[in-house]
Design an enzyme around this catalytic site. Structure first.
Site, PDB file in Angstrom:
ATOM      1  N   LYS A   1      33.966  43.444  44.782  1.00 46.85           N
ATOM      2  CA  LYS A   1      34.195  42.089  44.270  1.00 46.85           C
ATOM      3  C   LYS A   1      33.867  41.062  45.336  1.00 46.85           C
ATOM      4  CE  LYS A   1      38.438  40.972  43.553  1.00 46.85           C
ATOM      5  NZ  LYS A   1      39.769  40.929  42.931  1.00 46.85           N
TER       6      LYS A   1
ATOM      7  N   GLY B   1      35.004  34.575  38.062  1.00 48.85           N
ATOM      8  CA  GLY B   1      34.255  34.638  36.815  1.00 48.85           C
ATOM      9  C   GLY B   1      33.408  35.879  36.653  1.00 48.85           C
ATOM     10  N   GLY B   2      33.705  36.927  37.416  1.00 52.67           N
ATOM     11  CA  GLY B   2      32.964  38.176  37.260  1.00 52.67           C
ATOM     12  C   GLY B   2      31.664  38.245  38.042  1.00 52.67           C
TER      13      GLY B   2
ATOM     14  N   HIS C   1      46.231  42.094  34.116  1.00 52.83           N
ATOM     15  CA  HIS C   1      46.072  41.030  35.113  1.00 52.83           C
ATOM     16  C   HIS C   1      47.260  40.085  34.947  1.00 52.83           C
ATOM     17  CE1 HIS C   1      43.293  37.957  37.235  1.00 52.83           C
ATOM     18  NE2 HIS C   1      44.527  37.500  37.250  1.00 52.83           N
TER      19      HIS C   1
ATOM     20  N   HIS D   1      34.971  39.891  32.830  1.00 58.08           N
ATOM     21  CA  HIS D   1      35.891  39.629  33.951  1.00 58.08           C
ATOM     22  C   HIS D   1      36.325  38.165  34.006  1.00 58.08           C
ATOM     23  CE1 HIS D   1      35.035  43.656  35.389  1.00 58.08           C
ATOM     24  NE2 HIS D   1      33.748  43.369  35.411  1.00 58.08           N
TER      25      HIS D   1
ATOM     26  N   GLU E   1      47.837  36.745  42.521  1.00 59.90           N
ATOM     27  CA  GLU E   1      47.354  37.566  41.408  1.00 59.90           C
ATOM     28  C   GLU E   1      47.576  39.042  41.710  1.00 59.90           C
ATOM     29  OE1 GLU E   1      43.434  36.583  40.168  1.00 59.90           O
ATOM     30  OE2 GLU E   1      43.916  34.467  39.849  1.00 59.90           O
TER      31      GLU E   1
ATOM     32  N   ARG F   1      44.972  26.980  44.771  1.00 60.26           N
ATOM     33  CA  ARG F   1      44.703  25.769  44.002  1.00 60.26           C
ATOM     34  C   ARG F   1      45.474  25.849  42.697  1.00 60.26           C
ATOM     35  NH1 ARG F   1      41.273  27.812  40.100  1.00 60.26           N
ATOM     36  NH2 ARG F   1      40.060  29.640  40.713  1.00 60.26           N
TER      37      ARG F   1
END
Length: 406
Positions: A7, A13-14, A57, A84, A124, A146
């Site tokens: 990643k 955004g994948g 998620h 994603h 996350e 953010r």
């Protein structure tokens, strides 16, 4: 152990993300991910993490000030994703246990305090849902430093204004509330309305928003808010993110909020660009999603069902034909003769229009009756089969498929 996920460190955004099943595939996937990350973000550094087979998620909203205080505002579930990227978010997470919530929020607050974090942030986590939600089956994924797109669902269930909190903290004030003063009330959903074609792998779409109307306000069972930066007449270009709006609903429980979400999507009217409202409505009605049995692969598993374009009704096609023919348009001048659409001495003069719906060609004949109604006859080319009467030009609520005039 494999599978692993490569990643982009600077991404989202994948983009710059690759799943690798076997060591022999790793080198090629790494090179591909780094090239995409460099092109998208100017940074080709990547992370490698364990790939969880049935991942949820779930993220925790945290907030810190410049006095060492950090609080959490509970969790959001962002598992409904395609490519994603999130499409529907909710708070609280369905099926969340008190043990897991405490473990996750404690970990999030501890992480924020460890770096003396100030302002809004999101910790996350990836949660292994293969055996239910358990307190020892979640892992830190990343922190977004953010306010995120899905922050409205947190605001709805906690009764806070996180933008106000940011301004207060940035002005040197302490957090407006302590942890014990932040309550979790009800359930909220956010649906991201995109200009994209779900039937073609969610490809971004362009066009001019000739018609744009969102539901008016609160319903009896839910509170609703619309966040958008566009209006009717604006053009959707290929140069920016194709999100048109965020539709957010809040109700006393998940079932009520989900029903309100489906109703609000059905009352959203957008014409001029292909949009994903039908897909979002189908996802909200999906049995697994409705039951809270969601993971990041749900959309992929059900994609064919969720993206199937339903057959259009004759009434909708007739309304499109009437709009396309121009028969119901306002007169071009004040001259009374201009208002006599299709006028002839002894009979009405029909206007023929040809439409295309998907792969089907449709012929339509529009005429004006003596009582002022418009009559639309439909059929395959030159074969009138069904007719519909309209007293005036109907407002075209939404286009269920791709209807174009040629």
């Amino acid at each position: 152990g494999y599978p692993v996920l490569i990643k982009a460190r600077a991404g989202g955004g994948g983009k710059g993300m690759r799943r690798v099943e076997h060591p022999d595939e790793f080198s090629e996937a790494l090179s591909s991910a780094r090239r995409e990350a460099k092109a998208a973000f100017g940074d080709d550094r990547v992370l490698v993490e364990k790939y969880v087979d049935k991942p949820r998620h779930i993220e925790v909203q945290v907030f810190g000030d410049n006095f060492g205080n950090v609080v959490h505002l509970y969790e959001r579930d962002c598992s409904a994703q395609r490519r994603h990227q999130k499409v529907i978010e909710e708070s609280p997470a369905p099926g969340m246990t008190e043990a897991l919530r405490k473990a996750m929020t404690d970990a999030a607050v501890k992480a924020a305090k460890a770096i003396n974090y100030s302002g809004a942030g999101t910790i996350e986590f990836i949660v292994d849902a293969s055996q239910g939600l358990k307190a020892d089956r979640f892992w830190f994924m990343e922190m977004n430093t953010r306010l995120q797109v899905e922050h409205p669902v947190t605001e709805m269930v906690t009764g806070t204004d996180l933008v106000e909190w940011q301004l207060r903290v940035a002005s040197g004030e302490k957090l407006p509330k302590t942890q014990s003063e932040i309550a979790l009330v009800g359930h909220a959903f956010e649906a991201r309305i995109y200009a994209e074609d779900a039937t073609k792998g969610f490809l971004p779409a362009t066009g001019t928003l000739h018609h744009l109307k969102f539901p008016d306000a609160a319903s009896e069972c839910a509170t609703m808010r619309i966040e958008t930066g566009v209006r009717a007449g604006d053009a959707i270009s290929p140069y920016y993110d194709p999100m048109i709006a965020k539709l957010v609903v809040h109700a006393t429980d998940r079932q009520g909020a989900l029903g309100a979400l489906g109703a609000a999507l059905s009352r959203t009217e957008i014409a001029g660009s292909t949009v994903n409202t039908a897909f979002l409505a189908a996802l909200a009605a999906d049995p697994d999603f409705a039951a809270g049995d969601v993971d990041t692969s749900l959309i992929g598993r059900h994609q064919e069902t969720l993206t199937t374009v339903p057959p259009s009704s004759d009434e909708t096609i007739a309304a499109a034909a009437l709009a396309a023919s121009g028969a119901g348009a306002s007169p071009s001048s004040d001259d009374p003769w201009s208002s006599l659409v299709g006028y002839a001495h002894f009979h009405s003069v029909a206007r023929r229009t040809w439409l295309k719906f998907g792969e089907d060609d449709i012929a339509a004949k529009v005429s004006v009756r003596a009582d002022g109604r418009f009559q639309v006859a439909l059929g395959k080319p030159y074969g009138d089969t069904n007719s519909h009467d309209f007293r005036a030009t109907p407002r075209l609520a939404r286009w269920p498929g791709h209807i174009t005039v040629f």
